[in-house]
Design an enzyme around this catalytic site. Sequence first.
Site, PDB file in Angstrom:
ATOM      1  N   LYS A  15       0.834  -1.208   0.000  1.00  0.00           N
ATOM      2  CA  LYS A  15       0.000   0.000   0.000  1.00  0.00           C
ATOM      3  C   LYS A  15       0.866   1.255   0.000  1.00  0.00           C
ATOM      4  O   LYS A  15       0.656   2.171  -0.792  1.00  0.00           O
ATOM      5  CB  LYS A  15      -0.926   0.024   1.229  1.00  0.00           C
ATOM      6  CG  LYS A  15      -1.850  -1.173   1.336  1.00  0.00           C
ATOM      7  CD  LYS A  15      -2.758  -1.086   2.555  1.00  0.00           C
ATOM      8  CE  LYS A  15      -2.024  -1.122   3.889  1.00  0.00           C
ATOM      9  NZ  LYS A  15      -1.359  -2.415   4.186  1.00  0.00           N
ATOM     10  N   ARG A  89      -9.939   0.811   8.077  1.00  0.00           N
ATOM     11  CA  ARG A  89      -9.524  -0.555   8.396  1.00  0.00           C
ATOM     12  C   ARG A  89     -10.600  -1.319   9.147  1.00  0.00           C
ATOM     13  O   ARG A  89     -10.381  -2.471   9.498  1.00  0.00           O
ATOM     14  CB  ARG A  89      -8.302  -0.488   9.300  1.00  0.00           C
ATOM     15  CG  ARG A  89      -6.986  -0.764   8.613  1.00  0.00           C
ATOM     16  CD  ARG A  89      -5.960  -0.612   9.705  1.00  0.00           C
ATOM     17  NE  ARG A  89      -4.722  -1.262   9.503  1.00  0.00           N
ATOM     18  CZ  ARG A  89      -3.685  -0.728   8.879  1.00  0.00           C
ATOM     19  NH1 ARG A  89      -3.784   0.429   8.278  1.00  0.00           N
ATOM     20  NH2 ARG A  89      -2.553  -1.376   8.839  1.00  0.00           N
ATOM     21  N   ARG A 128      12.067  -6.132   5.380  1.00  0.00           N
ATOM     22  CA  ARG A 128      12.117  -4.671   5.271  1.00  0.00           C
ATOM     23  C   ARG A 128      12.923  -4.170   6.460  1.00  0.00           C
ATOM     24  O   ARG A 128      12.681  -4.567   7.588  1.00  0.00           O
ATOM     25  CB  ARG A 128      10.693  -4.102   5.323  1.00  0.00           C
ATOM     26  CG  ARG A 128      10.646  -2.594   5.325  1.00  0.00           C
ATOM     27  CD  ARG A 128       9.236  -2.087   5.174  1.00  0.00           C
ATOM     28  NE  ARG A 128       8.377  -2.526   6.279  1.00  0.00           N
ATOM     29  CZ  ARG A 128       7.080  -2.269   6.350  1.00  0.00           C
ATOM     30  NH1 ARG A 128       6.474  -1.609   5.385  1.00  0.00           N
ATOM     31  NH2 ARG A 128       6.386  -2.683   7.379  1.00  0.00           N
ATOM     32  N   ARG A 132      11.071  -0.266  11.840  1.00  0.00           N
ATOM     33  CA  ARG A 132       9.759  -0.144  12.466  1.00  0.00           C
ATOM     34  C   ARG A 132       9.617  -1.159  13.587  1.00  0.00           C
ATOM     35  O   ARG A 132       9.926  -2.333  13.402  1.00  0.00           O
ATOM     36  CB  ARG A 132       8.654  -0.345  11.414  1.00  0.00           C
ATOM     37  CG  ARG A 132       8.148   0.962  10.880  1.00  0.00           C
ATOM     38  CD  ARG A 132       7.175   0.789   9.758  1.00  0.00           C
ATOM     39  NE  ARG A 132       5.998  -0.010  10.134  1.00  0.00           N
ATOM     40  CZ  ARG A 132       4.945  -0.158   9.336  1.00  0.00           C
ATOM     41  NH1 ARG A 132       4.937   0.433   8.159  1.00  0.00           N
ATOM     42  NH2 ARG A 132       3.943  -0.884   9.729  1.00  0.00           N
ATOM     43  N   ARG A 143      -0.577  -8.816  13.047  1.00  0.00           N
ATOM     44  CA  ARG A 143      -1.195  -7.806  12.169  1.00  0.00           C
ATOM     45  C   ARG A 143      -2.039  -8.488  11.089  1.00  0.00           C
ATOM     46  O   ARG A 143      -3.095  -8.003  10.708  1.00  0.00           O
ATOM     47  CB  ARG A 143      -0.121  -6.916  11.541  1.00  0.00           C
ATOM     48  CG  ARG A 143       0.395  -5.845  12.530  1.00  0.00           C
ATOM     49  CD  ARG A 143       1.802  -5.381  12.230  1.00  0.00           C
ATOM     50  NE  ARG A 143       1.980  -4.763  10.931  1.00  0.00           N
ATOM     51  CZ  ARG A 143       3.165  -4.608  10.339  1.00  0.00           C
ATOM     52  NH1 ARG A 143       4.264  -5.026  10.937  1.00  0.00           N
ATOM     53  NH2 ARG A 143       3.245  -4.028   9.169  1.00  0.00           N
TER      54      ARG A 143
END
Length: 185
Positions: A15, A89, A128, A132, A143
Amino acid sequence: MDATITLLGPPGSGKGTQAARLRERHGFELLSSGDLLREARAAGTDLGLRAARYMDRGALVPDDVIVAVVLEAIERLADGPVVLDGFPRTVAQARALDRALGDRARGLDAAILIDVPDEEVVRRIVNRHHGRSDDTAETARERLRVYHRETEPLVEYYTERRLLRWIDGAREADAVEDDVRAALQ
Ligand code: AP5
Ligand code: MG
């Protein structure tokens, strides 16, 4: 009227990647709920500190909190095309968005679902390296569970409103971008 679209999809589906391309190549204004929360967190505001507790365990921030943040940002939007990343969401958030856009004489033009299988998104997230705090394999799986439980009902919500556009997100980013552009036509 200028397009208003939202990007739906599991964590790690791309996204943010596709929203950035819409901004850079097509002049969309970008409104990312996750980025708004991370900025609040970095600034150490009450909102940011409150949100951090949810984000770090892969849970959704409560609807009332995130709706207030995003609707305030919507009020500040200019009149051009807008892409929402990560909002709504939940069905409650989708209803709040419909009301807020209606107040601004805008409507949602498309909800683009970037679909990627669970195993692939976990692989992308742990690979990644953006630092984070919610990018561990364990939190990524949580998640995903939250996505299937809380966010997937939006597929039906937007299908009923004839706004859903499904895209196979398990391909290279350029191919996904081509489909996103086609979905906007
Ligand atoms: P948020 O920041 O929205 O995170 P997310 O939905 O979990 O998704 P990500 O940002 O991890 O992934 P993405 O889909 O943007 O993919 P990306 O382009 O980065 O939310 C974080 C937290 O904030 C939530 O858990 C919640 O606590 C809170 N929150 C946010 N919004 C909320 C809301 N509305 N309500 C309540 N709480 C909310 O890509 C991922 C990786 O894959 C990257 O490394 C990228 O380079 C790579 N990649 C991208 N596309 C491809 C491709 N086509 N092929 C291969 N690799 C690719
Ligand atoms: Mg993102």
